[in-house]
Design an enzyme around this catalytic site. Structure first.
Site, PDB file in Angstrom:
ATOM      1  N   LEU A 113      77.444 -86.608  78.478  1.00  0.00           N
ATOM      2  CA  LEU A 113      77.212 -87.519  79.587  1.00  0.00           C
ATOM      3  C   LEU A 113      77.705 -86.793  80.827  1.00  0.00           C
ATOM      4  CD1 LEU A 113      78.410 -91.017  78.255  1.00  0.00           C
ATOM      5  CD2 LEU A 113      76.058 -90.348  78.799  1.00  0.00           C
ATOM      6  N   ASP A 114      76.915 -86.774  81.897  1.00  0.00           N
ATOM      7  CA  ASP A 114      77.344 -86.033  83.081  1.00  0.00           C
ATOM      8  C   ASP A 114      78.518 -86.731  83.766  1.00  0.00           C
ATOM      9  OD1 ASP A 114      76.338 -88.013  84.895  1.00  0.00           O
ATOM     10  OD2 ASP A 114      74.347 -87.118  84.778  1.00  0.00           O
ATOM     11  N   LYS A 115      79.092 -86.071  84.747  1.00  0.00           N
ATOM     12  CA  LYS A 115      80.323 -86.551  85.380  1.00  0.00           C
ATOM     13  C   LYS A 115      80.177 -87.967  85.928  1.00  0.00           C
ATOM     14  CE  LYS A 115      83.578 -85.445  89.103  1.00  0.00           C
ATOM     15  NZ  LYS A 115      83.881 -84.551  90.247  1.00  0.00           N
ATOM     16  N   SER A 117      78.169 -90.296  84.922  1.00  0.00           N
ATOM     17  CA  SER A 117      77.730 -91.277  83.927  1.00  0.00           C
ATOM     18  C   SER A 117      78.914 -91.746  83.091  1.00  0.00           C
ATOM     19  CB  SER A 117      76.648 -90.674  83.034  1.00  0.00           C
ATOM     20  OG  SER A 117      75.516 -90.300  83.809  1.00  0.00           O
TER      21      SER A 117
END
Length: 246
Positions: A113-115, A117
């Site tokens: 999960l990106d930063k 998210s």
């Protein structure tokens, strides 16, 4: 006449990683430090070829069969602002901050999960289980709730499912539906059956839609539920089997 292939050879660092002892990068470090032996001889080449069942591999004098850790399967409710990596070269906080003091040993995230998210993120020291979950062919669907800066109409939602060309590839969602709408923004439920880098953000950007929040709420049948932000729990045997059983 075709010559039969010999035994499959696997790089030493990969062997340690696949045993769930550490990451590939950590394994390479152990090997270069002279802490890994193959058949009683120190090997400093992370790519040294080994054959399963033929070579005896030891770390700090202990055979890897003796040091194999208990299998771990966890779910974390990832907070926004943490990076999904073991170590960040920019010094940013990572998801491993959520496990401080737990004494779990090596675990790796299953997917990312990106930063910006948040939500459901799996961790394990079982590479085979992780590979089944992230497989583009057989892995479970991932469900997200996404707050956007407009109220998409039905034709636009249908277009997201049909797919749109973006940077040389076609991005699409398995399903998109409107959950609720306010005066200027809305919440969508987006289901993906494949995992591409920043797929939802890129898909919505192609329709000039901005993402305000992005929360993963389910992987397959596993729901995030009421797990508090920044907290984690072990999966049950039934959940483990449902997600990535053989």
């Amino acid at each position: 006449m075709k010559v039969a292939d010999g035994p499959r050879r696997i790089g030493l660092a990969r062997v340690l990683s696949k045993r769930g002892l550490c990451s590939r990068t950590q394994a390479s470090g152990l090997i270069r430090e002279g802490r890994v032996q193959v058949d009683g001889r120190v090997v400093r080449d992370p790519e040294f070829p080994t054959i399963a069942g033929r070579h005896h591999i030891a770390v700090d004098g202990r055979g890897i069969e003796e040091t194999a850790p208990q299998t771990i399967h966890l779910v974390l409710n990832k907070p926004r602002g943490l990076v999904t990596t073991l170590q960040d070269e920019q010094g940013r906080d990572t998801v491993y901050r959520c496990f401080d003091g737990a004494g779990l040993g090596f675990i790796a995230p299953v997917g990312r999960l990106d930063k910006a998210s948040e939500g459901l993120l799996l961790f394990t020291n079982d590479p085979a289980w992780a590979a089944r979950i992230t497989s583009p062919d057989s892995g479970p669907d991932k469900t997200y709730h996404v707050q956007v800066d407009c109220i998409p109409d039905a034709p636009m939602l249908a277009s997201m499912q049909a797919g749109v060309a973006c940077e040389g590839e076609v991005l699409r969602a398995k399903s998109v539906q409107l959950l609720r709408a306010g005066g200027k923004n809305a919440w969508l439920e987006v289901v993906l059956d494949e995992g591409r880098n920043r797929q939802i953000r890129r898909l919505l950007a192609a329709f000039d839609i901005g993402v305000l929040r992005l929360l993963r709420v389910a992987i397959g049948t596993l729901q995030l539920g009421e797990l508090p932000k920044g907290q984690w729990r072990s999966l049950t045997a039934e959940e483990v089997a449902a997600l990535g059983g053989d």
